[in-house]
Design a protein around this motif. Structure first.
Motif, short mmCIF file in Angstrom:
data_model
loop_
_atom_site.label_atom_id
_atom_site.label_comp_id
_atom_site.label_asym_id
_atom_site.label_seq_id
_atom_site.Cartn_x
_atom_site.Cartn_y
_atom_site.Cartn_z
N ILE B 83 53.12 -44.26 52.88
CA ILE B 83 53.21 -45.25 51.79
C ILE B 83 52.73 -46.62 52.27
N GLU B 85 50.54 -47.17 54.57
CA GLU B 85 49.08 -47.08 54.67
C GLU B 85 48.44 -47.17 53.29
N LEU B 86 49.06 -46.45 52.36
CA LEU B 86 48.51 -46.38 50.99
C LEU B 86 48.49 -47.76 50.34
N THR B 87 49.53 -48.54 50.61
CA THR B 87 49.63 -49.85 49.97
C THR B 87 49.05 -50.96 50.86
N ARG B 88 48.47 -50.59 51.96
CA ARG B 88 47.82 -51.51 52.91
C ARG B 88 48.78 -52.54 53.50
N THR B 89 50.06 -52.22 53.52
CA THR B 89 51.02 -53.18 54.07
C THR B 89 51.29 -52.90 55.55
N ASP B 90 50.77 -51.78 56.05
CA ASP B 90 51.02 -51.44 57.46
C ASP B 90 50.41 -52.48 58.40
N ARG B 91 49.34 -53.12 57.94
CA ARG B 91 48.66 -54.07 58.82
C ARG B 91 49.35 -55.44 58.86
N LEU B 92 50.37 -55.61 58.03
CA LEU B 92 51.09 -56.89 58.03
C LEU B 92 52.23 -56.91 59.03
#
Lengths: 381, 124
Positions: B83, B85-92
């Motif tokens: 999830i 990764e899907l929402t691109r929040t992993d990089r934060l």
């Protein structure tokens, strides 16, 4: 004169994980058409006079219960009588045909059907089995002479597992034929089939028009102006790609899908009737039935939040009703927004409210005197 | 660089939907509002993470940063990882394999931590 007929047996034991639900893999549409339909088309093109699909009527899958295919006759049989029904169909077919193909349809096969018939006649086989690969993996494809009813009865009663008399088998690619097999045993196979077709590794062609080199679009698909499609990709019929979305690296968006604004679909397959929310990043995955299968992690997980992934109704009436309701409510909503000065919610916005999450609190925390403020790095990248 | 401030490891509940996320935010508010908080969220139990849950994670991150603290994620369950990764929040977020690794990372410079991770990977 040769007359060839085919009996395709469709069992309900080949469904994948959550992404396809209870639907057998061969009924999942890959680039606009199911494997079953493609096999029927291939047999008809190769000159088969009649194709009969025998399906399991006790299946849990509604797609299988309400099976519809073109250019083939559908016969339904109960699970316990499936092979006996196949025997009856064979007896009927054998009256007017010289050869009958018997297939358990559980894989995508690009076979040279003519070459199999020639092989069968050349070795005077009673039943020819088709083998695949160097280790001779069985494919559940047989060609029987119509006169060999007892042999066929034995084969069918064993559930297409055992031959009474072993004959010279036909090996896929034995005559340097351009043949291709995808066993569709795993989600990887489903994805590989789409990429192989888009990269022209096999003869499967997407069901649509090639609007630009390597970009295929089905009838009625809607690709917004700012959306970016990087070849090779496929957009199915009536699918909608919203503004700023990116579809790339051999991705396939099947029919009636909606890809939200700013969403990136990279090396992924979006199965029919799936709605992806805006601002997402779908990479190396298969999406469908409110599930995501991640190919790198080899893992399927459900997504409960409809703002991220949702399902478009399969019912035409409901879809029309939904779009009409959206259209009717659009103007009043705009009027209310303009009257009360509330900013309309942008369709391109991500479901995550970043502004709210990072808003500055009214009361700032007090800073300690002499605090050294350093520049910091965030995240792993 | 050693630090004497405590690192708090907080386990995120199994379901992070609207109600649970709000409840979780109430629970962690005292931790976040402390001076220069050092927090690790352990996501090993997470089986459902929706938009509300991610918003709470971002809110916590934002508040912690404003207090010159740090928030790290550890032991991501497969669902949570997908999830994020899907929402691109992993990089934060800084993400660690285990809570121990995440807690240890507070006591050293980031370059040292990266070097150590690299050595560990090389040794494995």
């Amino acid at each position: 004169m040769k007359s060839v007929k085919a009996i395709l047996v469709l069992e309900n034991n080949s469904a994948l994980s959550g992404v396809t639900g209870p639907v057998p893999t061969v009924l999942v549409e890959v680039l606009g058409k199911s494997t079953l339909q493609r096999t029927i088309d291939a047999l008809i093109t190769a000159g088969a006079d009649e194709v009969v699909v025998l399906s399991d009527s006790d299946s849990a899958s509604p797609e299988m219960r309400d099976l519809s295919v073109s250019s083939a006759k559908i016969v339904k049989g109960a699970t316990e009588n499936l092979w006996r029904t196949a025997e009856t169909i064979f007896t009927n077919c054998a009256e007017t045909a010289t050869h009958v193909f018997l297939l358990r349809i559980n894989a995508y096969m690009e076979l040279n059907w003519d070459a199999i018939v020639q092989h069968h006649d050349k070795y005077s086989n009673r039943i020819t089995r088709v083998l695949y690969g160097e280790d001779g993996q069985r494919l559940d494809v047989f060609l029987a002479s119509a006169s060999r009813r007892n042999e066929v009865a034995f084969l069918l009663r064993s559930g297409l597992r055992q031959l009474r008399t072993e004959c010279m088998p036909y090996k896929v690619g034995q005559n340097n034929e351009d043949e291709y097999i995808n066993l569709l045993e795993h989600e990887f196979d489903l994805r590989r089939l789409a990429t192989d077709a888009l990269h022209l590794t096999c003869n499967l062609r997407p069901n649509g028009i090639e609007v630009r080199p390597g970009i295929w679009a089905g009838a009625g698909s809607h690709i917004e102006r700012n959306a970016r499609l990087v070849a090779p990709v496929y957009v199915g019929r009536r699918a909608r790609i919203c503004a700023n979305a990116v579809i790339t690296r051999g991705s396939a968006v099947e029919h009636h899908c909606i890809i939200g604004s700013g969403t990136v679909v990279e090396n992924a397959t979006v199965l029919p009737f799936t709605k992806l929310g805006p601002g997402l990043e779908v990479c190396h995955s298969i999406m469908g039935q409110r599930h995501i299968f991640n190919l790198q992690r080899n893992l399927s997980t459900p997504i409960q939040d409809a703002r991220l992934v949702d399902q478009v109704s399969t019912n035409v009436g409901k879809r029309i009703l939904d779009s009409t309701a959206a259209l009717v409510s659009f103007m009043p909503r705009q009027i209310v927004n303009s009257l009360f000065g509330t900013p309309p919610k942008s369709a391109t916005a991500s479901p995550i409210n970043y502004a709210e999450s990072f808003k500055t609190p009214d009361k700032q925390p007090e800073l300690t005197a002499g605090l050294a403020v350093a520049t910091r790095r965030y995240g792993n990248q | 660089m050693e630090t004497s401030r405590p690192v708090v490891v907080k386990r995120i509940p199994e379901r992070m939907n609207q109600t649970e996320a709000r409840k979780f935010l109430r629970d962690v508010e005292p931790l976040i509002n402390s001076d220069r908080p050092q927090i690790v969220f352990d996501l090993s139990l997470v089986r459902q993470l929706d938009v509300a849950g991610i918003e709470v994670l971002l809110q916590c991150m934002s508040q912690v940063m404003k207090r010159d603290g740090d928030l790290k994620l550890a032991s991501l369950s497969d669902h949570a990882a997908i999830i994020l990764e899907l929402t691109r929040t992993d990089r934060l977020f800084e993400i660690y394999e285990t809570s121990t690794d995440a807690a240890r990372s507070f006591s050293m410079f980031l370059p040292n931590m990266l070097r150590r991770q690299h050595q560990n990977r090389f040794a494995a």
